[in-house]
Design a protein around this motif. Structure first.
Motif, PDB file in Angstrom:
ATOM      1  N   GLY A  45       0.814  -1.214   0.000  1.00 30.29           N
ATOM      2  CA  GLY A  45       0.000   0.000   0.000  1.00 30.29           C
ATOM      3  C   GLY A  45       0.842   1.257   0.000  1.00 30.29           C
ATOM      4  O   GLY A  45       0.583   2.196  -0.763  1.00 30.29           O
ATOM      5  N   GLY A  78      -8.787  -2.995   1.798  1.00 32.32           N
ATOM      6  CA  GLY A  78      -7.531  -3.304   1.123  1.00 32.32           C
ATOM      7  C   GLY A  78      -7.670  -3.310  -0.387  1.00 32.32           C
ATOM      8  O   GLY A  78      -6.819  -2.768  -1.105  1.00 32.32           O
ATOM      9  N   ALA A  90      -7.987   0.195  -1.514  1.00 32.65           N
ATOM     10  CA  ALA A  90      -6.716   0.918  -1.377  1.00 32.65           C
ATOM     11  C   ALA A  90      -5.731   0.545  -2.480  1.00 32.65           C
ATOM     12  O   ALA A  90      -5.017   1.412  -2.990  1.00 32.65           O
ATOM     13  CB  ALA A  90      -6.093   0.630  -0.015  1.00 32.65           C
ATOM     14  N   ARG A 148      -7.615   6.296  -2.316  1.00 33.73           N
ATOM     15  CA  ARG A 148      -6.789   5.116  -2.033  1.00 33.73           C
ATOM     16  C   ARG A 148      -6.016   5.295  -0.724  1.00 33.73           C
ATOM     17  O   ARG A 148      -5.894   4.353   0.063  1.00 33.73           O
ATOM     18  CB  ARG A 148      -5.841   4.828  -3.195  1.00 33.73           C
ATOM     19  CG  ARG A 148      -6.550   4.261  -4.414  1.00 33.73           C
ATOM     20  CD  ARG A 148      -5.607   3.690  -5.455  1.00 33.73           C
ATOM     21  NE  ARG A 148      -4.545   4.599  -5.848  1.00 33.73           N
ATOM     22  CZ  ARG A 148      -4.639   5.532  -6.787  1.00 33.73           C
ATOM     23  NH1 ARG A 148      -5.768   5.682  -7.438  1.00 33.73           N
ATOM     24  NH2 ARG A 148      -3.602   6.308  -7.077  1.00 33.73           N
ATOM     25  N   TYR A 191      -6.391   3.000   2.489  1.00 29.02           N
ATOM     26  CA  TYR A 191      -5.170   2.383   3.019  1.00 29.02           C
ATOM     27  C   TYR A 191      -5.086   2.583   4.533  1.00 29.02           C
ATOM     28  O   TYR A 191      -4.858   1.628   5.283  1.00 29.02           O
ATOM     29  CB  TYR A 191      -3.952   2.984   2.305  1.00 29.02           C
ATOM     30  CG  TYR A 191      -2.618   2.562   2.843  1.00 29.02           C
ATOM     31  CD1 TYR A 191      -2.164   1.259   2.692  1.00 29.02           C
ATOM     32  CD2 TYR A 191      -1.786   3.473   3.470  1.00 29.02           C
ATOM     33  CE1 TYR A 191      -0.919   0.870   3.167  1.00 29.02           C
ATOM     34  CE2 TYR A 191      -0.536   3.093   3.946  1.00 29.02           C
ATOM     35  CZ  TYR A 191      -0.116   1.796   3.788  1.00 29.02           C
ATOM     36  OH  TYR A 191       1.109   1.412   4.261  1.00 29.02           O
TER      37      TYR A 191
END
Length: 133
Positions: A27, A88, A91, A101, A105
């Motif tokens: 990420g 997730g 993200a 995003r 995250y």
């Protein structure tokens, strides 16, 4: 199979840590504009870790079949697991803007932290149960 409970639990814990660390790295790198988080080998590594994690969790549930319904903290972990996966995916792949995003995250990391807290405290409120009474 109860004699293998400590080993299976250890594998589950190690895979949970590996999954969380890999997500945090992917990420962060993705938000920084790096391309390696989307490489096929990285995605398949993530899938392998998560499959091992889920397999160990299911094995633990078969060893202690009543645990899911007798412990509210396990149900809370399962609900938050679904939330973590959704955040997730948003993200890493589905968020429309970089800001979205980034928000997903952070939300995914916070959710992972809460799952960890619940697992360690064996309480649906995680470590927060000590603060509330």
């Amino acid at each position: 199979m109860i004699e293998f409970y400590p080993q299976i639990k250890h594998v589950h814990i190690m895979m949970a840590v590996a999954s969380g660390l890999l997500f945090a790295l992917r990420g962060g790198a993705s938000l920084a504009g790096m391309r390696w988080p989307q490489w096929t080998a990285v995605r398949w590594t993530s899938y392998g870790i998560d499959t091992t994690l889920l397999t160990a969790a299911l094995m633990l549930l078969t060893i202690l079949p009543g645990a899911l319904f007798s412990n509210g903290w396990l149900a809370a972990k399962l609900v938050l697991l679904v939330v973590y996966v959704v955040f997730g995916v948003l993200a890493l792949r589905r968020g429309r803007t970089r800001g979205a995003r980034a928000g997903f995250y952070v939300a995914a990391l916070a959710t992972f932290g809460m799952v960890y807290s619940i697992a360690r405290a064996h309480h649906p409120l995680g470590f927060g149960h000590g603060l509330l009474g």
